[in-house]
Design a protein around this motif. Structure first.
Motif, PDB file in Angstrom:
ATOM      1  N   LEU A 130      35.474  39.258  40.486  1.00 47.37           N
ATOM      2  CA  LEU A 130      34.235  39.779  39.923  1.00 47.37           C
ATOM      3  C   LEU A 130      33.045  38.936  40.385  1.00 47.37           C
ATOM      4  N   LEU A 131      33.210  37.613  40.381  1.00 49.77           N
ATOM      5  CA  LEU A 131      32.131  36.733  40.810  1.00 49.77           C
ATOM      6  C   LEU A 131      31.852  36.884  42.300  1.00 49.77           C
ATOM      7  N   ARG A 132      32.903  37.147  43.090  1.00 51.85           N
ATOM      8  CA  ARG A 132      32.699  37.401  44.524  1.00 51.85           C
ATOM      9  C   ARG A 132      31.767  38.603  44.732  1.00 51.85           C
ATOM     10  N   ILE A 133      32.039  39.679  43.988  1.00 45.80           N
ATOM     11  CA  ILE A 133      31.245  40.899  44.151  1.00 45.80           C
ATOM     12  C   ILE A 133      29.796  40.657  43.744  1.00 45.80           C
ATOM     13  N   LEU A 134      29.590  39.988  42.623  1.00 38.60           N
ATOM     14  CA  LEU A 134      28.232  39.706  42.162  1.00 38.60           C
ATOM     15  C   LEU A 134      27.493  38.780  43.122  1.00 38.60           C
ATOM     16  N   ALA A 135      28.237  37.804  43.686  1.00 36.47           N
ATOM     17  CA  ALA A 135      27.609  36.807  44.559  1.00 36.47           C
ATOM     18  C   ALA A 135      27.206  37.383  45.914  1.00 36.47           C
ATOM     19  N   ARG A 136      27.748  38.550  46.271  1.00 35.47           N
ATOM     20  CA  ARG A 136      27.349  39.173  47.536  1.00 35.47           C
ATOM     21  C   ARG A 136      25.900  39.620  47.501  1.00 35.47           C
ATOM     22  N   SER A 137      25.396  39.948  46.308  1.00 36.38           N
ATOM     23  CA  SER A 137      24.029  40.467  46.171  1.00 36.38           C
ATOM     24  C   SER A 137      23.312  39.778  45.023  1.00 36.38           C
ATOM     25  N   PRO A 138      23.088  38.468  45.123  1.00 33.78           N
ATOM     26  CA  PRO A 138      22.413  37.769  44.024  1.00 33.78           C
ATOM     27  C   PRO A 138      21.025  38.336  43.776  1.00 33.78           C
ATOM     28  N   GLY A 139      20.697  38.478  42.494  1.00 33.43           N
ATOM     29  CA  GLY A 139      19.393  39.019  42.137  1.00 33.43           C
ATOM     30  C   GLY A 139      19.328  40.530  42.172  1.00 33.43           C
ATOM     31  N   GLN A 140      20.427  41.197  42.537  1.00 37.26           N
ATOM     32  CA  GLN A 140      20.453  42.654  42.594  1.00 37.26           C
ATOM     33  C   GLN A 140      21.480  43.188  41.600  1.00 37.26           C
ATOM     34  N   THR A 141      21.153  44.310  40.987  1.00 32.62           N
ATOM     35  CA  THR A 141      22.047  44.908  40.007  1.00 32.62           C
ATOM     36  C   THR A 141      23.278  45.495  40.698  1.00 32.62           C
ATOM     37  N   VAL A 142      24.457  45.137  40.184  1.00 37.36           N
ATOM     38  CA  VAL A 142      25.718  45.678  40.687  1.00 37.36           C
ATOM     39  C   VAL A 142      26.237  46.668  39.642  1.00 37.36           C
ATOM     40  N   PRO A 143      26.434  47.929  39.986  1.00 42.46           N
ATOM     41  CA  PRO A 143      26.914  48.914  39.012  1.00 42.46           C
ATOM     42  C   PRO A 143      28.278  48.522  38.439  1.00 42.46           C
ATOM     43  N   ARG A 144      28.507  48.868  37.195  1.00 46.03           N
ATOM     44  CA  ARG A 144      29.782  48.555  36.546  1.00 46.03           C
ATOM     45  C   ARG A 144      30.949  49.143  37.324  1.00 46.03           C
ATOM     46  N   ALA A 145      30.756  50.344  37.886  1.00 50.57           N
ATOM     47  CA  ALA A 145      31.833  50.985  38.629  1.00 50.57           C
ATOM     48  C   ALA A 145      32.261  50.162  39.836  1.00 50.57           C
ATOM     49  N   ALA A 146      31.306  49.444  40.432  1.00 50.78           N
ATOM     50  CA  ALA A 146      31.624  48.615  41.598  1.00 50.78           C
ATOM     51  C   ALA A 146      32.397  47.359  41.213  1.00 50.78           C
ATOM     52  N   LEU A 147      32.342  46.993  39.932  1.00 54.23           N
ATOM     53  CA  LEU A 147      33.040  45.806  39.452  1.00 54.23           C
ATOM     54  C   LEU A 147      34.409  46.127  38.875  1.00 54.23           C
ATOM     55  N   ALA A 148      34.663  47.416  38.617  1.00 56.00           N
ATOM     56  CA  ALA A 148      35.913  47.808  37.967  1.00 56.00           C
ATOM     57  C   ALA A 148      37.086  47.602  38.898  1.00 56.00           C
ATOM     58  N   ASP A 149      38.203  47.147  38.327  1.00 57.48           N
ATOM     59  CA  ASP A 149      39.434  46.926  39.073  1.00 57.48           C
ATOM     60  C   ASP A 149      40.285  48.184  38.987  1.00 57.48           C
ATOM     61  N   PRO A 150      40.650  48.799  40.132  1.00 56.39           N
ATOM     62  CA  PRO A 150      41.498  49.989  40.076  1.00 56.39           C
ATOM     63  C   PRO A 150      42.789  49.778  39.304  1.00 56.39           C
ATOM     64  N   ALA A 151      43.293  48.542  39.289  1.00 57.14           N
ATOM     65  CA  ALA A 151      44.551  48.259  38.594  1.00 57.14           C
ATOM     66  C   ALA A 151      44.402  48.292  37.083  1.00 57.14           C
ATOM     67  N   SER A 152      43.158  48.361  36.588  1.00 54.55           N
ATOM     68  CA  SER A 152      42.964  48.394  35.144  1.00 54.55           C
ATOM     69  C   SER A 152      43.203  49.764  34.553  1.00 54.55           C
ATOM     70  N   ALA A 153      43.561  50.733  35.393  1.00 62.58           N
ATOM     71  CA  ALA A 153      43.922  52.080  34.954  1.00 62.58           C
ATOM     72  C   ALA A 153      42.809  52.730  34.140  1.00 62.58           C
ATOM     73  N   GLY A 154      41.555  52.450  34.541  1.00 59.98           N
ATOM     74  CA  GLY A 154      40.438  53.130  33.913  1.00 59.98           C
ATOM     75  C   GLY A 154      39.990  52.561  32.585  1.00 59.98           C
ATOM     76  N   GLU A 155      40.458  51.389  32.217  1.00 60.28           N
ATOM     77  CA  GLU A 155      40.028  50.786  30.959  1.00 60.28           C
ATOM     78  C   GLU A 155      38.536  50.495  31.034  1.00 60.28           C
ATOM     79  N   SER A 156      37.738  51.230  30.239  1.00 60.46           N
ATOM     80  CA  SER A 156      36.288  51.185  30.362  1.00 60.46           C
ATOM     81  C   SER A 156      35.690  49.848  29.963  1.00 60.46           C
ATOM     82  N   ARG A 157      36.383  49.093  29.125  1.00 57.29           N
ATOM     83  CA  ARG A 157      35.802  47.831  28.652  1.00 57.29           C
ATOM     84  C   ARG A 157      36.316  46.619  29.426  1.00 57.29           C
ATOM     85  N   ALA A 158      37.174  46.838  30.401  1.00 57.83           N
ATOM     86  CA  ALA A 158      37.764  45.706  31.110  1.00 57.83           C
ATOM     87  C   ALA A 158      36.707  44.857  31.801  1.00 57.83           C
ATOM     88  N   VAL A 159      35.707  45.498  32.427  1.00 59.84           N
ATOM     89  CA  VAL A 159      34.640  44.754  33.102  1.00 59.84           C
ATOM     90  C   VAL A 159      33.865  43.922  32.096  1.00 59.84           C
TER      91      VAL A 159
END
Length: 229
Positions: free
Chosen positions: A166-195
């Motif tokens: 998660l920190l890797r993804i955020l650190a790619r674009s510091p200062g820019q908003t990263v959508p929750r969908a881009a942070l979601a792990d496919p292995a979480s089977a759609g758990e909406s609160r996992a992020v």
């Protein structure tokens, strides 16, 4: 990653399930060791390095939640998948909040477990370096995206594989908003609160006041942003 080099510890007080699961994983090419409870697992962890733990929640004595929470307090970031017959959303969230990387309710298809194991191992694998370092600095912290390592000054801050990704993804674009969908792990089977759970855990590690974050902030209705200034 060569599966024969991946050592998995299966922790379950049910001997039948423990045996069946160990045989299945061995048949998939993994190296497998089993433990009958948290105490047995703890003893094995003192002498053997494992690549991933599969831990039953409902065990006598120290349960799976307590076991993982204690592991994380000791700074052990080994990936963990929790297994339990309790499939309610609250239990899944509690499992993630303890520091587990994934949560799989029983009964489950063995193939699904294999897919989740492989997803976690893929996240945990260090990519081949393309530069000496790719470091993002914020406050007293520095994050090496290649190694997935977070430091405060010279001190290492333990991260789970999910937190590091998660920190890797955020650190790619510091200062820019990263959508929750881009942070979601496919292995979480759609758990909406996992992020959100992962974000909360990260804030506890990097923020002086997690309720009023300076670095890892929420952009309501959109996602999250990592501020480095």
């Amino acid at each position: 990653m060569d599966l024969a080099e991946v050592h998995i510890l299966v922790v379950d007080d049910d001997e039948r399930i423990r045996t069946l699961l160990s045989r299945y994983l061995a048949g998939q090419g993994f190296r497998v060791t089993s433990a009958e409870d948290a105490a047995d697992a703890g003893a094995k962890l003192t002498s053997v390095s494992f690549d991933l733990l599969i831990v039953d929640v409902m065990m006598p004595g120290q349960n799976g939640f307590e076991f993982v929470r204690e592991l994380r307090k000791r700074g052990n970031a080994v990936p963990v998948i929790l297994l339990t017959a309790r499939g309610e959303a609250e239990d899944r969230i509690e499992g993630l909040e303890t520091g587990a990387d994934d949560y799989l309710p029983k009964p489950f298809e063995p193939r699904e477990l294999t897919l989740r194991i492989n997803a976690i191992l893929k996240r945990a694998a260090r990519p081949a370096p393309v530069a000496p370092t790719v470091t993002t600095r914020f406050g007293d912290f520095s994050f090496d995206a290649i190694r997935g390592e977070l430091k405060r000054g010279e001190d290492m801050v333990p991260l789970t594989t999910g937190e590091a990704q998660l920190l890797r993804i955020l650190a790619r674009s510091p200062g820019q908003t990263v959508p929750r969908a881009a942070l979601a792990d496919p292995a979480s089977a759609g758990e909406s609160r996992a992020v959100d759970v992962q974000i909360t855990r990260l804030r506890r590690k990097i923020e002086a006041d997690p309720r009023n974050p300076r670095f890892l902030q929420t952009v309501w209705g959109e996602g999250y942003v990592l501020w480095t200034e």
